[in-house]
Design an enzyme around this catalytic site. Structure first.
Site, PDB file in Angstrom:
ATOM      1  N   GLY A  82     -13.971  -7.452   1.270  1.00  0.00           N
ATOM      2  CA  GLY A  82     -13.059  -7.194   2.380  1.00  0.00           C
ATOM      3  C   GLY A  82     -12.487  -5.798   2.293  1.00  0.00           C
ATOM      4  O   GLY A  82     -12.706  -5.076   1.314  1.00  0.00           O
ATOM      5  N   GLN A  85      -6.224  -2.513   0.992  1.00  0.00           N
ATOM      6  CA  GLN A  85      -4.952  -1.992   1.489  1.00  0.00           C
ATOM      7  C   GLN A  85      -4.904  -0.481   1.268  1.00  0.00           C
ATOM      8  O   GLN A  85      -5.167   0.011   0.176  1.00  0.00           O
ATOM      9  CB  GLN A  85      -3.829  -2.686   0.713  1.00  0.00           C
ATOM     10  CG  GLN A  85      -2.433  -2.475   1.210  1.00  0.00           C
ATOM     11  CD  GLN A  85      -1.442  -3.249   0.340  1.00  0.00           C
ATOM     12  OE1 GLN A  85      -1.835  -4.011  -0.541  1.00  0.00           O
ATOM     13  NE2 GLN A  85      -0.170  -3.041   0.580  1.00  0.00           N
ATOM     14  N   ALA A 121      -9.533 -13.743  -3.708  1.00  0.00           N
ATOM     15  CA  ALA A 121      -8.640 -12.672  -4.152  1.00  0.00           C
ATOM     16  C   ALA A 121      -8.446 -11.594  -3.094  1.00  0.00           C
ATOM     17  O   ALA A 121      -7.664 -10.668  -3.295  1.00  0.00           O
ATOM     18  CB  ALA A 121      -9.173 -12.043  -5.439  1.00  0.00           C
ATOM     19  N   THR A 146      -5.577 -16.375  -5.389  1.00  0.00           N
ATOM     20  CA  THR A 146      -4.856 -15.815  -6.544  1.00  0.00           C
ATOM     21  C   THR A 146      -3.349 -15.837  -6.351  1.00  0.00           C
ATOM     22  O   THR A 146      -2.597 -15.734  -7.319  1.00  0.00           O
ATOM     23  CB  THR A 146      -5.316 -14.375  -6.835  1.00  0.00           C
ATOM     24  OG1 THR A 146      -5.270 -13.603  -5.627  1.00  0.00           O
ATOM     25  CG2 THR A 146      -6.727 -14.355  -7.396  1.00  0.00           C
ATOM     26  N   ASP A 151       1.885 -11.040  -9.092  1.00  0.00           N
ATOM     27  CA  ASP A 151       3.317 -10.779  -8.944  1.00  0.00           C
ATOM     28  C   ASP A 151       4.078 -11.342 -10.145  1.00  0.00           C
ATOM     29  O   ASP A 151       4.999 -10.709 -10.673  1.00  0.00           O
ATOM     30  CB  ASP A 151       3.857 -11.430  -7.663  1.00  0.00           C
ATOM     31  CG  ASP A 151       2.990 -11.163  -6.456  1.00  0.00           C
ATOM     32  OD1 ASP A 151       3.409 -10.401  -5.576  1.00  0.00           O
ATOM     33  OD2 ASP A 151       1.882 -11.715  -6.399  1.00  0.00           O
ATOM     34  N   SER A 153       2.855 -11.926 -13.157  1.00  0.00           N
ATOM     35  CA  SER A 153       2.542 -11.117 -14.335  1.00  0.00           C
ATOM     36  C   SER A 153       3.366  -9.833 -14.354  1.00  0.00           C
ATOM     37  O   SER A 153       3.873  -9.415 -15.403  1.00  0.00           O
ATOM     38  CB  SER A 153       1.043 -10.791 -14.358  1.00  0.00           C
ATOM     39  OG  SER A 153       0.706 -10.035 -15.498  1.00  0.00           O
ATOM     40  N   ARG A 154       3.504  -9.210 -13.193  1.00  0.00           N
ATOM     41  CA  ARG A 154       4.336  -8.006 -13.102  1.00  0.00           C
ATOM     42  C   ARG A 154       5.789  -8.325 -13.437  1.00  0.00           C
ATOM     43  O   ARG A 154       6.453  -7.588 -14.175  1.00  0.00           O
ATOM     44  CB  ARG A 154       4.233  -7.416 -11.699  1.00  0.00           C
ATOM     45  CG  ARG A 154       2.916  -6.726 -11.413  1.00  0.00           C
ATOM     46  CD  ARG A 154       2.739  -6.413  -9.937  1.00  0.00           C
ATOM     47  NE  ARG A 154       1.553  -5.588  -9.696  1.00  0.00           N
ATOM     48  CZ  ARG A 154       0.910  -5.515  -8.541  1.00  0.00           C
ATOM     49  NH1 ARG A 154       1.340  -6.222  -7.494  1.00  0.00           N
ATOM     50  NH2 ARG A 154      -0.159  -4.744  -8.406  1.00  0.00           N
ATOM     51  N   HIS A 178       2.086 -13.481  -1.339  1.00  0.00           N
ATOM     52  CA  HIS A 178       1.720 -12.365  -2.215  1.00  0.00           C
ATOM     53  C   HIS A 178       1.956 -11.104  -1.398  1.00  0.00           C
ATOM     54  O   HIS A 178       1.056 -10.561  -0.761  1.00  0.00           O
ATOM     55  CB  HIS A 178       0.259 -12.463  -2.642  1.00  0.00           C
ATOM     56  CG  HIS A 178      -0.248 -11.247  -3.372  1.00  0.00           C
ATOM     57  ND1 HIS A 178       0.408 -10.705  -4.453  1.00  0.00           N
ATOM     58  CD2 HIS A 178      -1.337 -10.456  -3.149  1.00  0.00           C
ATOM     59  CE1 HIS A 178      -0.260  -9.637  -4.866  1.00  0.00           C
ATOM     60  NE2 HIS A 178      -1.320  -9.462  -4.089  1.00  0.00           N
ATOM     61  N   THR A 231      -5.297  -1.098  -6.620  1.00  0.00           N
ATOM     62  CA  THR A 231      -4.994  -1.912  -7.803  1.00  0.00           C
ATOM     63  C   THR A 231      -6.201  -2.797  -8.089  1.00  0.00           C
ATOM     64  O   THR A 231      -6.746  -3.398  -7.168  1.00  0.00           O
ATOM     65  CB  THR A 231      -3.762  -2.809  -7.570  1.00  0.00           C
ATOM     66  OG1 THR A 231      -4.051  -3.741  -6.525  1.00  0.00           O
ATOM     67  CG2 THR A 231      -2.561  -1.976  -7.156  1.00  0.00           C
TER      68      THR A 231
END
Length: 316
Positions: A82, A85, A121, A146, A151, A153-154, A178, A231
């Site tokens: 896909g 961003q 994802a 996902t 988020d 984990s951050r 997300h 990312t």
């Protein structure tokens, strides 16, 4: 039921390639990884590059270039394909473009005879997970996104840095979209077995600091995109974590894009959104419905309504 410990990856871009790399270097369960991409040369190049490092691995994994026909006997199909961003874009800006791409992908995967588990994802991941469920007509427990795993984990990284405690000993979740309307379950957060409320009452952290930490979580992707363009490492590791949970039947709690239909107060229905769920070999074993504060519930409803407003514009 798992058949062959085989995973098919659709999308050999930054996220897909990072997942493939993470899977090969920390693999004890997957026997075969097939990579598919609309850019066949890119997929073939990734396959070659990964295979050339087999000598350095503890356990070899058979990495192959493939087509949609290879999905037929796969246990898991991971989709990272896909449009990405771009600087200044929100994830929700990608809805129209990526939903059209997904219709073609899902149709081809299902036509192969695939009956395993989808792991999505691609952004906006909550909506693309819903799109996958609708186009595939698969049971909801066999379609996973996902969600807020990255988020979360951050968040745990920022809390770990603030309190000098290992991330493994921080228990807190980001829930909701997300994206920009996510929220943190602060009332349920524990750091080194100690409720966050005790740290607040002892003056070891303030509400203002917590707000700033959440802002850092929300803005993290924008910062990384501004600095390096995209990312992919961290989310690649997150996808690997989900795949291992399925293949290894780990029954682990992960904050994924979960199908919500009446949990958490009953107002949120027929939507995929970030919420903790138990992940096992069957996919989602159970979406947890733990108690959150009225303030957090309001944020959850607002996040769901925002996602709903975009889903309602998609023609299925």
């Amino acid at each position: 039921m798992l058949k062959s410990n085989k995973v098919v990856l659709i999308g050999a871009g930054g996220v897909g390639s990072s997942f493939a790399y993470a899977l090969t270097i920390d693999n004890s369960l997957v026997h075969e990884l097939v990579i598919i991409d609309v850019n066949e040369d890119k997929a073939k190049g990734e396959v070659m590059d990964l295979n050339h490092g087999q000598m350095f691995l503890k356990k070899n994994i058979n990495v192959l270039f493939g087509t949609y026909k290879d999905c037929v006997n796969a246990d898991i199909v991971v989709i990272t394909a896909g449009l990405n961003q771009k600087p200044g874009e929100t994830r929700l800006d990608l809805v129209g473009k990526n939903s059209k791409i997904f219709k073609d992908i899902i149709t081809n995967v299902v036509s192969s005879g695939f009956d395993g588990i989808f792991v999505i994802a691609s952004n906006p991941v909550d909506i693309m997970t819903y799109v996958t469920m609708k186009y595939s007509k698969f049971p909801i427990h066999k379609v996973i996104g996902t969600g807020t795993i990255l988020d979360t984990s951050r968040l745990r990284y920022f809390l770990s840095d603030r309190f000098n405690v290992n991330t493994q000993n921080i228990h807190s979740y980001v829930m909701g979209e997300h994206g920009d309307s996510s929220f943190v379950t602060w009332d349920e957060t524990k750091i080194a077995m100690k409720p966050l409320s005790e740290y607040l009452s002892e003056g070891k952290i303030t509400e203002l600091e917590l707000d700033e930490i959440h802002k850092k979580v929300v803005n993290a992707a924008y910062e990384v995109i501004k600095l390096k363009g995209a990312t992919y490492y961290a989310i690649g590791l997150g996808i690997k974590n989900i795949v291992n949970a399925i293949i290894g039947d780990q029954n682990i709690i992960l904050p994924i894009s979960s199908y919500i239909n009446g949990q958490y107060g009953g107002l949120i229905k027929d939507i995929y959104i970030g919420a903790p769920a138990i992940v096992c070999k069957e996919g989602v074993k159970e979406v947890l419905n733990f108690k959150i504060s009225p303030k957090e519930l309001e944020k959850f409803n607002n996040s769901a309504n925002q996602l709903k407003s975009y889903i309602d514009k998609i023609e299925f």
